[in-house]
Design an enzyme around this catalytic site. Sequence first.
Site, mmCIF file in Angstrom:
data_model
loop_
_atom_site.group_PDB
_atom_site.id
_atom_site.type_symbol
_atom_site.label_atom_id
_atom_site.label_comp_id
_atom_site.label_asym_id
_atom_site.label_seq_id
_atom_site.Cartn_x
_atom_site.Cartn_y
_atom_site.Cartn_z
ATOM 1 C CE LYS A 191 -3.651 2.348 2.564
ATOM 2 N NZ LYS A 191 -4.592 2.287 3.681
ATOM 3 C CE LYS A 244 -5.941 1.893 -0.752
ATOM 4 N NZ LYS A 244 -6.374 1.991 0.609
#
Length: 325
Positions: A191, A244
């Site tokens: 992330k 992400k």
Amino acid sequence: MERMRRLRSSQRMRTLVQENRLSADEFIYPIFIAEGKGIKEPVPSMPGIFQWSVDTLPEILDQVLESGVRALLVFGVPAHKDPEGSEAYNEHGVTQEGIRFIKKYAPELLVIADVCLCEYTSHGHCGLVRDGIILNDETLPLLARASVTLARAGADMIAPSDMMDGRVAVIRQALDGAGFINTPVMAYSAKFASVYYSPFRDAAHSAPAFGDRRTYQMDPPNGKEALRECLADIEEGADIVIVKPALAYLDVVKDVSQTVRVPVCTYNVSGEYAMVKAAAAKGWIDERRVVLENLISMKRAGADMIITYHALDAAGWLRQQQGKD
Ligand code: PBG
Ligand code: ZN
């Protein structure tokens, strides 16, 4: 002569040789549940996305059921925030009650619970804070507690998005200890500290009150480090890993999907959604075509599943496409 155009001559031919396909089965639709009653609050930077209260959820759940999408990612927006994020691990917090309601109303839906503190802390950081520092190890037991309360509420899967080191192991142990040996962990492993999350922070009221998330989320220039993050989480017990954002990180999706042997998910985040919606609203781009092109690029990069705010629309477009074939 090799003529690449032979296999492009008609839609029938192109469909036959198509290497990747989209399916509503692989979409995960995010839902924001706010504390209160009668809430259907539009998120300004995300047209088409709302905060719902538990009592208004049936409207959106009916749309989900109708669309064919079968997996939800649930975020809670509590009325009360404090430095410890206590509503995150309240057995009867808004997220827990929301999940209880969804599992009762629509048991056929797979409910994935996002686990983090930022929606629940007054300072908006994903962990505990002392002297301006985001604490790692002190945060872990709270994430574990939150995970167990969410599993108890009926969550089918736990998705930690905080990026504290070692959280997957601690969460796995806590779930096992509470009897949830069969509840998988889907870790936000790679992330990145991305500006593409800013519309989400409107939706979840989770912007940090000071500083940013760069001491815990990943630095955008780093690709090899993303592999280390994924491998470390798998070692700790992650059943699925998430990369992400999606579009600006498709190289990472590809690298990860070619390296790991667990399913790979990618998150088509709020900023990616907002840009498409804004251009489409101005008539500058064909929304349907750009969304389907974006989503298929994630499949081509190797994603097995996609978290996307476009899920319901995309599922509808795919159905129309099939109808026409
Ligand atoms: C919370 C969380 C965020 C997103 C998912 N979980 C925001 C953040 O880390 O600031 C982003 C989702 C999106 O932008 O759509 N940790
Ligand atoms: Zn967070």
